[in-house]
Write a protein that holds these residues in place. Structure first.
Motif, short mmCIF file in Angstrom:
data_model
loop_
_atom_site.label_atom_id
_atom_site.label_comp_id
_atom_site.label_asym_id
_atom_site.label_seq_id
_atom_site.Cartn_x
_atom_site.Cartn_y
_atom_site.Cartn_z
N ASN A 165 -12.96 0.22 3.77
CA ASN A 165 -12.86 0.23 2.30
C ASN A 165 -14.22 0.21 1.48
O ASN A 165 -14.38 0.72 0.43
CB ASN A 165 -12.04 -1.06 1.50
CG ASN A 165 -10.80 -0.71 2.11
OD1 ASN A 165 -10.17 0.25 2.31
ND2 ASN A 165 -9.85 -2.02 1.70
N ARG A 201 -15.66 3.96 3.51
CA ARG A 201 -14.94 5.22 3.79
C ARG A 201 -15.47 5.83 4.98
O ARG A 201 -16.16 6.96 4.47
CB ARG A 201 -14.64 5.78 2.69
CG ARG A 201 -13.27 6.56 2.66
CD ARG A 201 -12.12 6.13 2.90
NE ARG A 201 -11.74 4.89 1.87
CZ ARG A 201 -11.21 3.87 1.93
NH1 ARG A 201 -10.68 3.61 3.28
NH2 ARG A 201 -10.85 3.09 1.00
N TYR A 206 -5.98 1.80 3.04
CA TYR A 206 -6.00 1.68 1.35
C TYR A 206 -5.69 3.09 0.61
O TYR A 206 -6.09 3.92 1.10
CB TYR A 206 -7.59 1.32 0.76
CG TYR A 206 -7.79 0.98 -0.43
CD1 TYR A 206 -7.19 -0.10 -1.06
CD2 TYR A 206 -8.24 2.18 -1.40
CE1 TYR A 206 -7.59 -0.39 -2.42
CE2 TYR A 206 -8.37 2.03 -2.60
CZ TYR A 206 -8.07 0.64 -3.15
OH TYR A 206 -8.10 0.63 -4.90
N PHE A 240 -3.45 8.95 0.02
CA PHE A 240 -4.34 9.45 -0.98
C PHE A 240 -5.80 9.06 -0.51
O PHE A 240 -6.92 9.57 -1.07
CB PHE A 240 -4.31 9.00 -2.27
CG PHE A 240 -3.15 9.58 -2.85
CD1 PHE A 240 -2.72 10.79 -3.39
CD2 PHE A 240 -2.18 8.51 -3.39
CE1 PHE A 240 -1.61 11.17 -4.11
CE2 PHE A 240 -0.72 8.88 -3.92
CZ PHE A 240 -0.39 10.18 -4.09
N THR A 241 -6.12 8.42 0.50
CA THR A 241 -7.27 8.28 1.13
C THR A 241 -7.34 8.45 2.54
O THR A 241 -6.58 8.32 3.21
CB THR A 241 -7.46 6.47 1.04
OG1 THR A 241 -7.34 5.93 -0.35
CG2 THR A 241 -8.96 5.98 1.62
N PRO A 242 -8.55 9.10 2.79
CA PRO A 242 -8.69 9.96 4.15
C PRO A 242 -8.69 8.51 5.17
O PRO A 242 -9.15 7.63 5.17
CB PRO A 242 -9.95 10.47 4.21
CG PRO A 242 -10.65 9.99 3.00
CD PRO A 242 -9.76 9.47 2.03
N GLU A 243 -7.88 8.94 6.50
CA GLU A 243 -8.05 7.83 7.47
C GLU A 243 -9.25 7.97 8.22
O GLU A 243 -9.92 9.03 8.10
CB GLU A 243 -6.72 8.26 8.62
CG GLU A 243 -5.35 8.12 8.02
CD GLU A 243 -4.45 8.46 8.98
OE1 GLU A 243 -4.55 8.92 10.04
OE2 GLU A 243 -3.18 8.50 8.70
#
Lengths: 313, 313
Positions: free
Chosen positions: B251, B254, B284, B288-291
């Protein structure tokens, strides 16, 4: 060298020309509403900016237009993918402005714009590494190293509020538990104040907010400043958890300065003295590790405009 | 282009020439002891490096000597201020080497050297942002963004193990409580394994370590891989706390990749599958959030030498 810095908010769009020293010109402003399509709104904005540039005779000085926007952005194409508060979906901001104005356009997350403004021209200037933490309804933040934002993959880092400081702790809006946001936001402060008020009917906080619905972050601070022991306990608890979060950032980044913004940061020296004391007491590596100063943001509502413009400096 | 990369350890100093593709030449090595003054040790090292360069005919190719060292460093003067394990105090490494060898010298924290090696030529290559977390006796780490270390003020950031994940939690060596190190180090894993063994006399872990003094991080992993329910609980607990720590880093930064090194990382796919699963479950912002992929380090003991040399590439 002058850039236009624009800050898209939930009810208005504000902007101004900003020079490369961070000096801000007269501000322009227009209302924005979720009832109006984003495309219409950006077209109106474009005309406004065109008039602003002409009336200030800035045509030959403008190096670009920086735009801070809420929501999910595609920075590479200058598109707002999704902005919940505005009900915008895939608004091609840069393309729309380019239909009329020829200047380069850069889009940036609004919180990042504010942080960049503070880092370059506000509370963080002259410091190599700045962490900005915004204490509002939630806890946001940004990291600026040598004048540049550290944004991570797809610019989706910097979620400083969503750091677990208590595994299995208070429920957070993000789906996890025990995030800093669940302890150090105005929302969390209000929750704890209400809890303490219910347990202490004689607290001065009841004088400041006779009804629990009137409680906000200013209530525990107001009562604590007057020596109310219940409110002081609420503030101590708040400072401890905020302090633990900030210490984590110190150990990770060893920043030169931490800038606090948002509603809670308005509590002033009463808050900052306690937070700085907490950080000094638990500084990693004792005297061998440099201390970090925690200071309030100084640019107020101009931070976003200045930071968006600063993308071009 | 070739640089010498040197890794100062607690019992030996190892080094090698490394080319700008990260290819490592034959390694040289000399013993080091806390009974011998640091100055004597560095003079011996200098002669060794001189002979190494001559025997490999590298005189005209060497662009510098990078040295990874434990302890507190003054990078600007190339001095080891204090290295506890070696009993070194203010050893002017760069000055001493320069008495004989003319090459530029750069000093770097040993953990940072290993991280830089992995970032530039190992598990982190091709990734813009890499977090390296070392799970050993303690938990160390480093942050590499676009091939450069993020070190903070006085290079004293990157203390990734000292992030509180449980306020008022387990005691940590750093003086605070509830740090990641107190839950995700081999030391913490061993503590939990012993605790579980005492509560479960029929655990398979007793077969692998008939005496609590023989318990280390391999014991719970060994038993868990054979299906021992007690050991599996220990591993689940370990993965949860490690996962919470890594999610915090996700978080904040990223990152594109998280590289795990150190003894515990040798547990292999049994560990990595679980950690990756935990991170995916609590990513998070949902889809919509890259792994981020969590992968093992690949350079082993060469990482420090390669990373120290990479300071010149």
């Amino acid at each position: 060298m002058v850039a236009i810095g624009i800050d898209i908010g939930g009810t208005s769009i504000k902007g101004a020309a900003v020079d490369s020293d961070g000096k801000i010109y007269e501000t322009f402003s227009m209302p924005v509403s979720k009832w109006e399509p984003g495309e219409v709104c950006i077209r109106k904005l474009t005309i406004l900016v065109q008039h602003y540039i002409a009336s200030h005779h800035l045509e030959d000085k403008i190096v670009g237009i920086g735009i801070g926007s809420p929501g999910t952005l595609d920075v590479s194409t200058g598109t707002v993918n999704y902005a919940n508060n505005l009900r915008w979906e895939n608004v091609r901001v840069a393309d729309l402005i380019h239909e009329i104005l020829p200047y380069p356009i850069k889009l940036i997350n609004d919180a990042n714009a504010a942080a960049l403004g503070e880092a370059r021209f506000g509370a963080g200037k002259n410091f190599a590494t700045m962490i900005m933490v915004t204490l509002g309804t939630g806890v946001g933040g940004a990291i600026v190293v040598n004048g540049k934002l550290l944004e991570g993959n797809e610019s989706k880092g910097g979620e400083l509020g969503h750091m677990t400081i208590v595994v299995d702790g208070e429920k957070c809006t993000c789906g996890r538990n025990g995030c800093l946001e669940a302890y150090a936001s105005a929302t969390a402060l209000t929750r704890e104040a209400k809890k303490a008020m219910l347990e202490n009917r004689d607290s001065l906080m009841w004088k400041l907010a006779p009804d629990l619905n009137f409680v906000d972050g200013t209530v525990p601070f107001g009562a604590a400043k007057q020596g109310d022991p219940t409110a002081l306990k609420v503030i101590d608890y708040f400072v401890k958890y905020l302090g633990e979060g900030l210490l984590n950032y110190c150990n990770i980044f060893r920043p030169n300065v931490i800038v606090l913004s948002g509603g809670v940061a308005n509590a002033g020296e009463f808050l900052f003295a306690r937070v700085n004391q907490y950080l000094r007491a638990y500084n990693y590596g004792y005297k061998f590790t440099p201390e970090v100063q925690v200071v309030p943001a100084v640019l107020g509502y101009d931070a976003g405009k200045i930071g968006a413009a600063a993308l071009f400096f």
